[in-house]
Design an enzyme around this catalytic site. Sequence first.
Site, PDB file in Angstrom:
ATOM      1  N   PHE A 160       1.074  -1.186  -0.144  1.00  7.82           N
ATOM      2  CA  PHE A 160      -0.349  -0.332   0.038  1.00  7.82           C
ATOM      3  C   PHE A 160       1.191   1.086   0.342  1.00  7.82           C
ATOM      4  O   PHE A 160       2.313   1.437   0.793  1.00  7.82           O
ATOM      5  CB  PHE A 160      -0.975   0.101   1.275  1.00  7.82           C
ATOM      6  CG  PHE A 160      -1.776   0.848   1.304  1.00  7.82           C
ATOM      7  CD1 PHE A 160      -3.339   0.677   0.807  1.00  7.82           C
ATOM      8  CD2 PHE A 160      -1.649   2.190   2.193  1.00  7.82           C
ATOM      9  CE1 PHE A 160      -4.311   1.682   0.450  1.00  7.82           C
ATOM     10  CE2 PHE A 160      -3.428   3.470   2.091  1.00  7.82           C
ATOM     11  CZ  PHE A 160      -3.906   2.729   1.167  1.00  7.82           C
ATOM     12  N   ASP A 213       2.406  -5.692   7.789  1.00  2.89           N
ATOM     13  CA  ASP A 213       0.940  -5.367   7.507  1.00  2.89           C
ATOM     14  C   ASP A 213       0.090  -5.872   7.017  1.00  2.89           C
ATOM     15  O   ASP A 213      -0.318  -7.302   6.371  1.00  2.89           O
ATOM     16  CB  ASP A 213       0.824  -4.153   6.618  1.00  2.89           C
ATOM     17  CG  ASP A 213       0.229  -3.349   6.876  1.00  2.89           C
ATOM     18  OD1 ASP A 213      -1.293  -3.170   6.725  1.00  2.89           O
ATOM     19  OD2 ASP A 213       0.693  -1.354   6.281  1.00  2.89           O
ATOM     20  N   TYR A 263      -9.705   0.136  11.384  1.00  3.30           N
ATOM     21  CA  TYR A 263     -11.263   0.139  10.746  1.00  3.30           C
ATOM     22  C   TYR A 263     -11.907  -0.563   9.815  1.00  3.30           C
ATOM     23  O   TYR A 263     -13.217  -0.111   8.892  1.00  3.30           O
ATOM     24  CB  TYR A 263     -11.650   1.935  10.161  1.00  3.30           C
ATOM     25  CG  TYR A 263     -10.882   1.340   9.529  1.00  3.30           C
ATOM     26  CD1 TYR A 263      -9.934   1.676   8.499  1.00  3.30           C
ATOM     27  CD2 TYR A 263      -8.793   2.782  10.221  1.00  3.30           C
ATOM     28  CE1 TYR A 263      -8.863   2.461   7.819  1.00  3.30           C
ATOM     29  CE2 TYR A 263      -7.423   2.977   9.554  1.00  3.30           C
ATOM     30  CZ  TYR A 263      -7.826   2.933   7.750  1.00  3.30           C
ATOM     31  OH  TYR A 263      -6.773   2.552   7.310  1.00  3.30           O
ATOM     32  N   LYS A 264     -10.966  -1.660   9.235  1.00  3.09           N
ATOM     33  CA  LYS A 264     -11.446  -2.637   7.737  1.00  3.09           C
ATOM     34  C   LYS A 264     -12.613  -3.427   8.579  1.00  3.09           C
ATOM     35  O   LYS A 264     -13.317  -3.261   8.914  1.00  3.09           O
ATOM     36  CB  LYS A 264      -9.940  -2.376   6.926  1.00  3.09           C
ATOM     37  CG  LYS A 264      -9.881  -1.325   6.797  1.00  3.09           C
ATOM     38  CD  LYS A 264      -8.563  -1.745   5.871  1.00  3.09           C
ATOM     39  CE  LYS A 264      -7.708  -0.320   5.433  1.00  3.09           C
ATOM     40  NZ  LYS A 264      -6.292  -0.832   5.065  1.00  3.09           N
ATOM     41  N   ARG A 301     -13.370  -3.022  -6.366  1.00  6.71           N
ATOM     42  CA  ARG A 301     -13.157  -4.088  -5.687  1.00  6.71           C
ATOM     43  C   ARG A 301     -13.812  -4.484  -4.843  1.00  6.71           C
ATOM     44  O   ARG A 301     -15.312  -3.625  -4.246  1.00  6.71           O
ATOM     45  CB  ARG A 301     -12.143  -3.661  -4.698  1.00  6.71           C
ATOM     46  CG  ARG A 301     -11.185  -4.580  -3.253  1.00  6.71           C
ATOM     47  CD  ARG A 301      -9.994  -3.683  -3.100  1.00  6.71           C
ATOM     48  NE  ARG A 301     -10.786  -2.393  -1.940  1.00  6.71           N
ATOM     49  CZ  ARG A 301     -10.020  -1.763  -0.936  1.00  6.71           C
ATOM     50  NH1 ARG A 301      -8.937  -2.253  -0.796  1.00  6.71           N
ATOM     51  NH2 ARG A 301     -10.468  -0.520  -0.266  1.00  6.71           N
TER      52      ARG A 301
HETATM   53  C1  LIG Z   1      -5.931   0.986   4.396  1.00 10.35           C
HETATM   54  C2  LIG Z   1      -4.194   0.285   4.966  1.00 10.35           C
HETATM   55  C3  LIG Z   1      -3.435   1.426   5.531  1.00 10.35           C
HETATM   56  C4  LIG Z   1      -3.830   3.291   5.940  1.00 10.35           C
HETATM   57  O1  LIG Z   1      -2.930   3.644   6.508  1.00 10.35           O
HETATM   58  P1  LIG Z   1      -4.103   5.002   7.686  1.00 10.35           P
HETATM   59  O2  LIG Z   1      -2.517   5.007   8.526  1.00 10.35           O
HETATM   60  O3  LIG Z   1      -4.672   3.956   8.940  1.00 10.35           O
HETATM   61  O4  LIG Z   1      -5.365   5.593   6.958  1.00 10.35           O
HETATM   62  C5  LIG Z   1      -2.296   1.495   4.896  1.00 10.35           C
HETATM   63  N1  LIG Z   1      -1.682   0.366   4.785  1.00 10.35           N
HETATM   64  C6  LIG Z   1      -2.501   0.113   3.959  1.00 10.35           C
HETATM   65  C7  LIG Z   1      -1.537  -1.839   3.728  1.00 10.35           C
HETATM   66  C8  LIG Z   1      -3.928  -0.242   4.677  1.00 10.35           C
HETATM   67  O5  LIG Z   1      -4.694  -1.508   3.687  1.00 10.35           O
END
Ligand SMILES: *Cc1c(COP(=O)(O)O)cnc(C)c1O
Length: 397
Positions: free
Chosen positions: A113, A184, A209-210, A356
């Site tokens: 990400f 992650d 939050y996911k 998605r």
């Molecule tokens: C959703 C997501 C994030 C989001 O990071 P935030 O700091 O919470 O906004 C980071 N890394 C991955 C792999 C994600 O899927």
Amino acid sequence: MTDFAKTKSLFHLPPGLVYLDGNSLGPLPKAAVARVGRTMQEEWGDMLITAWNRADWMNQPSRVGDRIGRLIGAPPGSVVMGDTLSIKVYQALASALEINAERNIILSDTGNFPTDLYMAEGLVKSLDKGHELKLCEPGEVESLLSEDVAVLMLTEVDYRSGRLHDMKALTAKAHEMGILTIWDLAHSAGALPVDVGGAEVDFAVGCSYKYLNSGPGGPAFIYVAPRLADQVQPALCGWLGHEEPFAFDLAYRPGAGIERMRVGTPPILQLSALEASLDIWELVDMNDLRARSIELSDLFIELVEVGCPELEMVSPRDGSRRGSQVSFCFEHGYAAMRALIDRGLIGDFRAPDIMRFGITPLYIDADDVRKAAAIIEDVMGNRLWDSAEYFVQSAVT
Ligand SMILES: *Cc1c(COP(=O)(O)O)cnc(C)c1O
């Protein structure tokens, strides 16, 4: 056997809507409303600042961390909540680089990400010690592990395609070469069985939050393997990670173990919402969840592929190599997703052309999957996406 009809009944799901985006923002657990209400009224309202002691707000980040730990195979006292995932990535990476100080490569892949990669770039720049962030294709990771690599930093489930890395095998290979690992788990925690302890992962991070349904802006978590926890030097030396925050020492001394990964004041209201969600997770067996996720995803793929030849499946076909989402590639994916949302199916779009859909058995059943596939077939077959309004991009896709 997990009762998924029961878990579904515990979420607020607006009628007439199929929600296949719980991989981006989990829905509201009904009990969270009263739970957060109580925290506001009885704790914040009535106890005011004394709630830090009387309602034990102070230990909430570790208490909730232990509950997340049960979902990811982490022992008690090895997970703490706080901040955002981006910050937790930074902390884990800074600590790992400091432990493996004689090496300079951070290896990651193009399926990671972007924020994880941006945080690494920023850290490399501020450290200014000649570190290099090296990116490869997801399939090449294993062949690029070498004794120059300090840290292997990967997201287990690719946020676009849903492709799943073999966390245990890659961690073992990395360790053979003295490489530390950061995983992650943003699209793993609450999506599939995870065993950071069994895989001997060094650091893991993820968001709540996911799949874990803590609500927008809910805090992230960080895991540090107990064998390393007293050795890591925090890069973000906040007062709540201090050994004695209320000694108000002028010099920083790291707290014991995982406590040192705390930074500042925790988000108590969001943590209360998360606690309501974790009560639902107590009813769930992760192996049941995984089996159901694969079953529902396979059904979804089958129905969409039969009904919509213009969509190209880009997720692994083998359910055991996929996270809990299904993605399709379509040139006008953004417009198509807007058209779906207008017709009661919420998924999301990831540039450049990915549609998605999160398959979250906690509150999605076969009936929802059939409804979703029918809406997609209608939108695709009748080109309902081909309307000027759907081509104007919103800030959040
Ligand atoms: C959703 C997501 C994030 C989001 O990071 P935030 O700091 O919470 O906004 C980071 N890394 C991955 C792999 C994600 O899927």
